[in-house]
Design a protein around this motif. Structure first.
Motif, short mmCIF file in Angstrom:
data_model
loop_
_atom_site.label_atom_id
_atom_site.label_comp_id
_atom_site.label_asym_id
_atom_site.label_seq_id
_atom_site.Cartn_x
_atom_site.Cartn_y
_atom_site.Cartn_z
N LYS A 74 -15.73 -26.30 -6.56
CA LYS A 74 -16.08 -27.38 -5.84
C LYS A 74 -16.36 -27.07 -4.45
N ALA A 75 -15.12 -26.06 -4.14
CA ALA A 75 -15.24 -25.68 -2.50
C ALA A 75 -16.51 -24.87 -2.20
N HIS A 76 -16.80 -23.87 -3.19
CA HIS A 76 -18.16 -23.24 -3.04
C HIS A 76 -19.34 -24.05 -2.86
N HIS A 77 -19.30 -25.04 -3.64
CA HIS A 77 -20.45 -26.12 -3.69
C HIS A 77 -20.70 -26.63 -2.22
N GLY A 78 -19.55 -27.21 -1.73
CA GLY A 78 -19.38 -27.69 -0.31
C GLY A 78 -19.76 -26.79 0.49
N LYS A 79 -19.62 -25.39 0.66
CA LYS A 79 -20.00 -24.56 1.58
C LYS A 79 -21.37 -24.08 1.21
#
Ligand SMILES: [Fe+2]
Length: 136
Positions: free
Chosen positions: A81-86
């Motif tokens: 999810k954090a990669h998506h946000g980035k």
């Protein structure tokens, strides 16, 4: 004069074998390539419009994917999810760059950052949950 700044050819190895996600992943790659063409032509107003189209498609896709990752209880879902946000942040920066007096070098750098993020962290990163997906 048009110049190429980066292009992603869809590879069979990108496939998850799960159509509800693969179709929109392929669409993201196509959207990125459309964006690349506009930026390569120096058409930054079109680049801004296509950045926004990419962001909207990415948001819809990520929301669907994150729901699925919850359901299948993929252990790495928070990191993913954090990669998506980035990626969304990088794409928003690029959209902004296209709007305010774009410097071609900055735009190209922003595009390449987005392309690498999509390839390394999202397309390749998706392989980590491939085996957790139901087979369709
Ligand atoms: Fe993903």
């Amino acid at each position: 004069m048009a110049s190429k700044i980066g292009f992603v050819e869809w590879q069979d190895s990108f496939e998850l074998g799960y159509q509800p996600l693969d179709d929109s992943r392929r669409f993201l790659v196509e959207s990125l390539n459309d964006l690349s063409r506009a930026l390569g032509d120096g058409d930054y107003s079109e680049g801004g419009r296509l950045s926004l189209r990419f962001i909207n498609a990415a948001r819809r896709h990520f929301a669907r994917e994150e729901d699925i990752l919850e359901v299948i209880e993929f252990p790495g879902r928070e990191d993913h999810k954090a990669h998506h946000g980035k990626l969304i942040t990088i794409a928003k920066n690029l959209e902004k760059l296209c709007q305010d007096h774009p410097d071609p070098e900055d735009v190209n750098r922003g595009f390449l950052e987005l392309m690498n993020m999509l390839l390394d962290d999202v397309i390749q990163g998706d392989q980590d949950f491939r085996d957790y997906l139901p087979r369709d």
